[in-house]
Write a protein that holds these residues in place. Structure first.
Motif, PDB file in Angstrom:
ATOM      1  N   SER A  63       0.841  -1.197   0.000  1.00  0.00           N
ATOM      2  CA  SER A  63       0.000   0.000   0.000  1.00  0.00           C
ATOM      3  C   SER A  63       0.878   1.250   0.000  1.00  0.00           C
ATOM      4  CB  SER A  63      -0.880   0.001   1.246  1.00  0.00           C
ATOM      5  OG  SER A  63      -0.106   0.372   2.360  1.00  0.00           O
ATOM      6  N   PRO A  64       0.307   2.385  -0.437  1.00  0.00           N
ATOM      7  CA  PRO A  64       1.086   3.629  -0.430  1.00  0.00           C
ATOM      8  C   PRO A  64       1.619   3.977   0.957  1.00  0.00           C
ATOM      9  CG  PRO A  64      -0.944   3.899  -1.687  1.00  0.00           C
ATOM     10  CD  PRO A  64      -1.021   2.551  -1.045  1.00  0.00           C
ATOM     11  N   ALA A  65       0.825   3.723   2.007  1.00  0.00           N
ATOM     12  CA  ALA A  65       1.289   4.047   3.362  1.00  0.00           C
ATOM     13  C   ALA A  65       2.523   3.222   3.720  1.00  0.00           C
ATOM     14  CB  ALA A  65       0.165   3.810   4.369  1.00  0.00           C
ATOM     15  N   ILE A  66       2.507   1.935   3.325  1.00  0.00           N
ATOM     16  CA  ILE A  66       3.662   1.079   3.617  1.00  0.00           C
ATOM     17  C   ILE A  66       4.893   1.553   2.831  1.00  0.00           C
ATOM     18  CG2 ILE A  66       4.573  -1.276   3.470  1.00  0.00           C
ATOM     19  CD1 ILE A  66       2.492  -1.303   5.490  1.00  0.00           C
ATOM     20  N   ARG A  67       4.656   1.968   1.584  1.00  0.00           N
ATOM     21  CA  ARG A  67       5.785   2.499   0.799  1.00  0.00           C
ATOM     22  C   ARG A  67       6.388   3.718   1.488  1.00  0.00           C
ATOM     23  NH1 ARG A  67       6.212   0.868  -4.606  1.00  0.00           N
ATOM     24  NH2 ARG A  67       4.384  -0.287  -5.296  1.00  0.00           N
ATOM     25  N   LEU A  68       5.524   4.577   2.003  1.00  0.00           N
ATOM     26  CA  LEU A  68       6.019   5.755   2.716  1.00  0.00           C
ATOM     27  C   LEU A  68       6.761   5.343   3.984  1.00  0.00           C
ATOM     28  CD1 LEU A  68       3.117   8.340   2.406  1.00  0.00           C
ATOM     29  CD2 LEU A  68       5.364   8.404   1.319  1.00  0.00           C
ATOM     30  N   ALA A  69       6.212   4.343   4.674  1.00  0.00           N
ATOM     31  CA  ALA A  69       6.859   3.867   5.894  1.00  0.00           C
ATOM     32  C   ALA A  69       8.260   3.344   5.571  1.00  0.00           C
ATOM     33  CB  ALA A  69       6.008   2.786   6.551  1.00  0.00           C
ATOM     34  N   GLU A  70       8.385   2.673   4.411  1.00  0.00           N
ATOM     35  CA  GLU A  70       9.704   2.211   3.962  1.00  0.00           C
ATOM     36  C   GLU A  70      10.664   3.383   3.800  1.00  0.00           C
ATOM     37  OE1 GLU A  70      11.082  -0.701   3.183  1.00  0.00           O
ATOM     38  OE2 GLU A  70       9.331  -1.808   3.845  1.00  0.00           O
ATOM     39  N   ALA A  71      10.145   4.461   3.255  1.00  0.00           N
ATOM     40  CA  ALA A  71      10.983   5.641   3.040  1.00  0.00           C
ATOM     41  C   ALA A  71      11.407   6.246   4.387  1.00  0.00           C
ATOM     42  CB  ALA A  71      10.231   6.676   2.206  1.00  0.00           C
ATOM     43  N   VAL A  72      10.472   6.280   5.345  1.00  0.00           N
ATOM     44  CA  VAL A  72      10.800   6.793   6.690  1.00  0.00           C
ATOM     45  C   VAL A  72      11.935   5.963   7.285  1.00  0.00           C
ATOM     46  CG1 VAL A  72       9.934   7.241   9.015  1.00  0.00           C
ATOM     47  CG2 VAL A  72       8.401   7.498   7.055  1.00  0.00           C
TER      48      VAL A  72
END
Lengths: 206, 206
Positions: free
Chosen positions: A15-24
């Motif tokens: 999901s997009p949120a998980i992708r962002l979490a990966e970036a964090v």
């Protein structure tokens, strides 16, 4: 980059949120938690600041989400550990998932230490950390109780199962902490030697 | 506020740099390392930004100074620990100085965890942390070797003195880390019970 994804995940699953979490996660592991701003995460993920803000209203929202996901990723890995008859060996395999023994776990551990440090002054992160510690300690206590009932030399148990579990988790967390803050001191081979020596002392051998 | 000063210090003894380091310490313990900017420290210490910059050119200069001073404060306290005949008891007394058993040590431990987290991505802080761990481990190894030569049940030593020392330090650091990030879980009484249980297991009793 891979610190949150389960091994089988493909980009299409995420999901997009998980992708962002990966970036964090990537920003924290490489530059520390201080640099994990909404702006920096947007840049790392290649999206607009607004896109990050759509998912996470504040930095704390973002960090709680990422912290919970790291815990889930570790729990998923622990569930996949193939368990056998030897309780000492099983505990060793499970606790190795918490130690920085490869690049993925090194990254997770760096992020975990950064979060834990912030948990000391952030009630919301502290609540996630409290639940995580309680959950792991509870599971370890069950295994230790089972070891006692299976005729392990329980004379080596000086404490209640719950206290032995808290001490065992402290051993794993301390090894992780010392290794992350001083990697030359505790390489993967030495980390597993020390962990297994503790388990031998606790359970009377493998 | 008192995390760096030796117990006998009076305000008159304390250099301006140490006073500033106290202010850094207070900001980190209360609000986290992220808030420990030159500006915030100046405000906490009640001096101008220029006065802080006179002592510390960069944030990293400031943090290295504070880290080294915390280590010195702890070392000073350890040196004042009254030692007796029992090696287990001596080790317990010394390692208690690293655990968050009162307000001063809680503050030091919070600051230490914050620094250690930053050491994972800052080579200069990592160097200070490496030297600190090496020094403590070396001292613990000497005590453990002495215990072996004084007829302690060395069969309980599964590892070299150096490795036993690294494991013992991991126990103390893990207890400190879990307590700081989740204080309700490990109160001072439980912390010392767990530490002493480990020492009993290592040295065969007090």
């Amino acid at each position: 980059m891979v610190c949150l994804m389960a091994r089988e995940s493909t980009p299409a699953d995420v999901s997009p949120a998980i992708r962002l979490a990966e970036a964090v996660c990537a920003v924290i592991a490489d530059h520390g938690l201080e640099r994990a701003s909404i702006r920096e995460v947007a840049s790392e993920a290649g999206v607009s600041i607004g896109a990050v803000q759509h998912h996470f209203r504040t930095k704390d929202d973002m960090l709680v989400f990422v912290f919970e996901h790291i815990v889930r990723a570790t729990t998923d890995r622990v569930r996949q550990v193939p368990l056998g008859q030897s309780i000492a060996q099983n505990l060793s395999l499970v606790l190795r998932e918490l130690l920085p023994l490869d690049a993925t776990r090194q990254r997770e551990a760096r992020v975990y230490v950064a979060f834990a440090a912030r948990a000391a002054t952030s009630p919301r992160l502290a609540a996630v950390q409290a639940e995580t510690l309680a959950q792991i300690t509870g599971q370890l206590a069950e295994v230790i109780e089972r070891a006692g009932s299976q005729g392990k030399p329980v004379s080596t148990f000086l404490l209640s199962a719950r206290d032995e579990a808290a001490l065992l988790l402290a051993v794993a967390d301390g090894l992780m902490f010392d290794a992350i803050t001083c990697p030359d001191n505790l390489d993967p081979g030495r980390l597993t030697t020390l962990l297994d020596a503790y388990l031998t002392r606790l359970l009377g051998g493998f």
